[in-house]
Enzyme design. Structure first.
Site, PDB file in Angstrom:
ATOM      1  CB  ALA A  71      -0.923   0.005   1.209  1.00 31.45           C
ATOM      2  CB  ALA A 202      -2.017  -9.145   0.398  1.00 28.47           C
ATOM      3  CG  HIS A 203       0.992  -7.037   5.309  1.00 35.31           C
ATOM      4  ND1 HIS A 203       1.199  -6.578   6.586  1.00 35.31           N
ATOM      5  CD2 HIS A 203       1.183  -5.974   4.493  1.00 35.31           C
ATOM      6  CE1 HIS A 203       1.528  -5.280   6.530  1.00 35.31           C
ATOM      7  NE2 HIS A 203       1.518  -4.904   5.279  1.00 35.31           N
ATOM      8  CB  CYS A 326       5.973   2.346  10.337  1.00 33.86           C
ATOM      9  SG  CYS A 326       4.375   2.966   9.953  1.00 33.86           S
TER      10      CYS A 326
END
Ligand code: C6P
Length: 404
Positions: A71, A202-203, A326
């Site tokens: 993303a 996707a994760h 993050c």
């Protein structure tokens, strides 16, 4: 027992996804752009994955889906097009976004500002949600793009995307939504909601890491971020990551097939956990439950530093976070909590708990018990320290420890 409650950071890959991906490592490993049968053998699986993604989003055309590496790439691509697609945007050089977007939006905006792009960072209300009227009032005839996340990774709060999409359409402004925390958690129906661009990874829904997608309405022209070969119709170059593409397709199908039932089960577990924690004094949760992704809690425990709580939870084999993964290596206050009006002290107390469809009832029981004890332990420690008093000369005196 081990309990993983950091599913907004990433999720376990569903074993069914691993199974679907496995043949594409050492059996069907050809480059899909090769003309021989080793290459073409993977074509049906790639087409299937694209179908799985666009069907899950109720998008109208398979060509509107472009796979990316994540993303972060999808977000960068859309935002950076404001500089690269000069022909399309002409004089328009203004982006409207919010103060609480993911760093992949905020850092890109700051980078674009250095190149002369004007960016408006909209405030959010005390629920962490952007108001439709605020969006409307900041769109000007110079606005090229509005970029607003569908749901927050930190609070789980859901923005009024349908209404914002309608305004953008009415004003002729492109609309992008970072839907990383929405896809697979709540219904995302692109027939019902107008967006030009939608980012996903996707994760976040039990697929593999390092694969994402960008939905591009009507396959409209978007100057590539990565130039190279003719992959994905020349829109995104780089040899296709076939195992991950297959995995993303399978994962989005599994995450969305019974989304309402799955969400109801997760919501019930989340609410039980939330109710139990709120029984403790001086605790509060950001945002009302109804307008929140069903798996997320951002809870604040007065007098308990988030990092201390994480450490204690980790000792009890519970994985949680103080916010975005993050941003978790620095010890700064939670920026979303500051944006909704929390003071600096409170903004250091946020703990994000995020469940998944693999979370079990006994894991919730275990977490409730451990969490309550942890708060008791940490509050006892902090109350046993006297406040650090600066001397008249400005030096800090030693802390005094009171034993009870
Ligand atoms: N948020 C979190 O702990 P990538 O890393 O590119 O797959 O996804 C980036 C991203 C973009 N938008 C939103 C709303 C996100 O939540 C994330 C990832 C994780 O909140 C890791 S920082």
């Amino acid at each position: 027992m081990q309990v993983y409650l950091d599913n907004n950071a990433t999720t376990m890959v569903d074993p069914l996804v691993v199974e679907a991906m496995t043949p594409f490592f050492s059996e069907l490993y050809g480059n899909p752009n090769s003309l021989h049968k080793f290459g073409t053998a993977s074509h049906p699986a790639i087409s299937k994955a694209i179908d799985q993604v666009y069907t899950a989003l109720n998008a109208s055309d398979a060509d509107d889906i472009v796979f990316t590496s994540c993303a972060t790439e999808s977000n960068n691509w859309v935002l950076q097009s404001i500089v690269t697609d000069l022909v399309r945007h002409g004089e328009k050089n203004h982006i409207v976004t919010t103060e609480v977007e993911h760093p992949s939006i905020l850092s890109t905006c700051r980078f674009l500002e250095e190149q002369g792009v004007k960016v408006t960072y909209l405030p959010v209300n005390d629920q962490g949600v952007v108001e439709v009227s605020t969006v409307k009032s900041f769109i000007t005839d110079k606005t090229a793009l509005v970029s607003i996340m569908w749901a927050s990774n930190e609070t789980g709060m859901i923005n009024p995307i349908k209404e914002i999409g309608a305004i953008c359409k009415e004003k002729g402004v492109l609309f992008h939504s970072d839907a990383v925390q929405a896809v697979g958690k709540i219904p995302v129906d692109l027939e019902d909601v107008h967006v030009d661009f939608l980012s996903m990874s996707a994760h976040k829904f039990h697929g593999p890491k390092g694969i994402g997608a960008l939905y591009i309405k009507n396959s409209q022209k978007l100057t590539p971020l990565l130039h190279g070969g003719e992959h994905m119709g020349g829109r995104r170059s780089g040899t296709l990551n076939v195992p991950s593409i297959v995995g993303m397709g399978k994962a989005i199908e599994l995450a969305t097939v019974n989304i309402k039932e799955t969400a109801a089960k997760i919501r019930a577990q989340r609410d039980r956990l939330e109710d139990a924690i709120l029984e403790l004094s001086d605790t509060f949760v950001v945002g009302d439950r109804e307008n929140r992704t069903p798996n997320t809690i951002l809870i604040s425990i007065k007098g308990v530093e988030g990092e201390g709580m994480l450490w204690d939870l980790n000792n009890g084999q519970i994985g949680a976070s103080t916010g975005s993964a993050c941003a978790s290596e620095d010890l700064e206050a939670n920026t979303v909590m500051l944006a909704i009006g929390a003071d600096n002290e409170l903004a250091h107390t946020g703990i994000r708990l995020s469940l998944s469809r693999f979370t079990t009832d006994s894991e919730i029981d275990y977490t409730i018990a451990h969490f309550k004890n942890a708060v008791g332990r940490l509050r006892a420690i902090s109350s046993s320290f006297a406040k650090v008093q600066p001397t008249p000369g400005g030096e800090v005196q030693e802390c005094e420890l009171h034993h009870h």
